[in-house]
Design a protein around this motif. Sequence first.
Motif, PDB file in Angstrom:
ATOM      1  N   ALA A  67      40.485  37.796  36.726  1.00 50.64           N
ATOM      2  CA  ALA A  67      40.375  36.502  36.107  1.00 50.64           C
ATOM      3  C   ALA A  67      39.660  36.362  34.907  1.00 50.64           C
ATOM      4  CB  ALA A  67      40.119  35.660  37.327  1.00 50.64           C
ATOM      5  N   GLY A  68      40.313  35.581  34.259  1.00 53.56           N
ATOM      6  CA  GLY A  68      39.301  35.115  32.874  1.00 53.56           C
ATOM      7  C   GLY A  68      38.526  33.856  33.230  1.00 53.56           C
ATOM      8  N   THR A  69      38.038  33.381  31.861  1.00 53.33           N
ATOM      9  CA  THR A  69      37.092  32.284  32.126  1.00 53.33           C
ATOM     10  C   THR A  69      38.079  31.060  32.260  1.00 53.33           C
ATOM     11  OG1 THR A  69      37.449  31.942  29.755  1.00 53.33           O
ATOM     12  CG2 THR A  69      35.612  33.088  30.609  1.00 53.33           C
ATOM     13  N   ALA A  70      39.158  30.913  32.171  1.00 53.93           N
ATOM     14  CA  ALA A  70      40.359  29.723  32.396  1.00 53.93           C
ATOM     15  C   ALA A  70      40.661  29.907  34.086  1.00 53.93           C
ATOM     16  CB  ALA A  70      41.362  29.879  31.270  1.00 53.93           C
ATOM     17  N   GLY A  71      40.358  30.918  34.671  1.00 54.14           N
ATOM     18  CA  GLY A  71      40.690  31.097  36.164  1.00 54.14           C
ATOM     19  C   GLY A  71      41.975  31.543  36.246  1.00 54.14           C
ATOM     20  N   ARG A  72      42.740  31.685  35.275  1.00 48.09           N
ATOM     21  CA  ARG A  72      44.126  32.662  35.533  1.00 48.09           C
ATOM     22  C   ARG A  72      43.883  33.783  36.053  1.00 48.09           C
ATOM     23  NH1 ARG A  72      48.669  33.808  31.149  1.00 48.09           N
ATOM     24  NH2 ARG A  72      50.221  34.724  32.403  1.00 48.09           N
ATOM     25  N   ALA A  73      44.543  34.062  37.026  1.00 48.43           N
ATOM     26  CA  ALA A  73      44.159  35.372  37.895  1.00 48.43           C
ATOM     27  C   ALA A  73      45.631  36.063  37.835  1.00 48.43           C
ATOM     28  CB  ALA A  73      43.894  35.223  39.472  1.00 48.43           C
ATOM     29  N   THR A  74      45.462  37.538  37.867  1.00 46.70           N
ATOM     30  CA  THR A  74      46.586  38.371  37.813  1.00 46.70           C
ATOM     31  C   THR A  74      46.105  39.714  38.469  1.00 46.70           C
ATOM     32  OG1 THR A  74      46.916  37.351  35.579  1.00 46.70           O
ATOM     33  CG2 THR A  74      48.237  39.619  35.859  1.00 46.70           C
ATOM     34  N   ILE A  75      47.371  40.206  39.080  1.00 43.62           N
ATOM     35  CA  ILE A  75      47.323  41.709  39.250  1.00 43.62           C
ATOM     36  C   ILE A  75      47.908  42.551  38.286  1.00 43.62           C
ATOM     37  CG2 ILE A  75      48.054  43.530  41.048  1.00 43.62           C
ATOM     38  CD1 ILE A  75      47.479  41.361  43.083  1.00 43.62           C
ATOM     39  N   THR A  76      47.300  43.451  37.608  1.00 42.44           N
ATOM     40  CA  THR A  76      47.822  44.483  36.781  1.00 42.44           C
ATOM     41  C   THR A  76      48.012  45.681  37.317  1.00 42.44           C
ATOM     42  OG1 THR A  76      45.608  45.013  35.516  1.00 42.44           O
ATOM     43  CG2 THR A  76      46.905  43.120  34.646  1.00 42.44           C
ATOM     44  N   LEU A  77      49.403  46.349  37.004  1.00 34.69           N
ATOM     45  CA  LEU A  77      49.676  47.628  37.595  1.00 34.69           C
ATOM     46  C   LEU A  77      49.818  48.398  36.375  1.00 34.69           C
ATOM     47  CD1 LEU A  77      52.562  45.758  39.634  1.00 34.69           C
ATOM     48  CD2 LEU A  77      50.418  46.611  40.514  1.00 34.69           C
ATOM     49  N   HIS A  78      48.792  49.531  36.365  1.00 37.58           N
ATOM     50  CA  HIS A  78      48.647  50.422  35.304  1.00 37.58           C
ATOM     51  C   HIS A  78      49.393  51.883  35.616  1.00 37.58           C
ATOM     52  CE1 HIS A  78      45.905  47.702  33.013  1.00 37.58           C
ATOM     53  NE2 HIS A  78      45.835  47.381  34.172  1.00 37.58           N
ATOM     54  N   ARG A  79      50.177  52.353  34.845  1.00 36.26           N
ATOM     55  CA  ARG A  79      50.607  53.696  35.052  1.00 36.26           C
ATOM     56  C   ARG A  79      51.084  54.250  33.587  1.00 36.26           C
ATOM     57  NH1 ARG A  79      54.197  55.334  40.409  1.00 36.26           N
ATOM     58  NH2 ARG A  79      52.159  54.750  40.985  1.00 36.26           N
TER      59      ARG A  79
END
Length: 325
Positions: free
Chosen positions: A112-124
Amino acid sequence: MVVDADRYGAIVVDARGPTAIGVMRDGTVAWRSPLDPAAPIPVSCLARCPDAVLAVSAASAGSATVPDPDPVVIDADGRRALAVPAGSPEAAAVKRQVLAADSATDFVLATAGTAGRATITLHRAGEVHRVPVGGARSTWAADAAGRHALVVTTIAAARAEARWFVDSGAGWRPEGRTVPVTGNGSCVAPAGDRAIVLGQRPEFLDRGGSRTPVTDLGSVGTCAFAAAGGIAGELLQRPAGPLSRLRAFDATGAVTWSADVTREARVTADPTGARVAYVAGGELRELDPGTGAALRTLPGVEAAHYDGDGSLVAVTPTLEVTWLG
């Protein structure tokens, strides 16, 4: 507590330090990581224990504004930062929580960034897939094969969302619809067909979103699934002291055994067989969830965890870690 374990090693947290310790099966200590308030906390093993990923901290976990420390991995190459792409939104995020990782380049991150946007990121393999979610804090629980996982994301007090993910070989992707829940964690059955969400009235939640109540507990604070059946517990704090209301259930969800223990209990279950166990007051008790029959009692055990290959990893008060059949 035992954070994670497999046939090769285990990650143990010694609260007296407090210190996180990576232990090889032969008893060799592979690494130590002091757990001061700002230090990252062990999340799980990587592809093989006691290689580990550490993230978040005691100081940042309960705050929306205190930045999380940089996630790190500890393996044969030493201690180094997780391979978050430079210049990416994840690198600039205030909140960075590792949900799961197999290596420094193959991992699942909640940000989550300072603007509050939340994300799940899938790295492969250098690729990143992003899934917007409703809050900065999530929990992750996967099945025995690592094919299906349930993510529970906290949105506000008593408000959360649960979403299933599937890994078909090309990386984790969302599966099915998002389900509103009130809990904050989960345990997933070894076959990946259902889960129990922690922090609410216990019920089976399947991958289609259907719910089936299980046990008579008011809420569930700890749970684990065996190959068939499992164990759940309601953890209560009373003026007289803690009370753990424990229930074992069979493959249909029928309660086969119950006990109230005047200690805080932790539970674990064997994904390869019909065994569940709980540790309370320095003693482990193991039983068959299909029948409720007692299997064995082991004194002098402070923590335990089934390793996924049919062994029970037990930790003594002196931090001796042993693999038992």
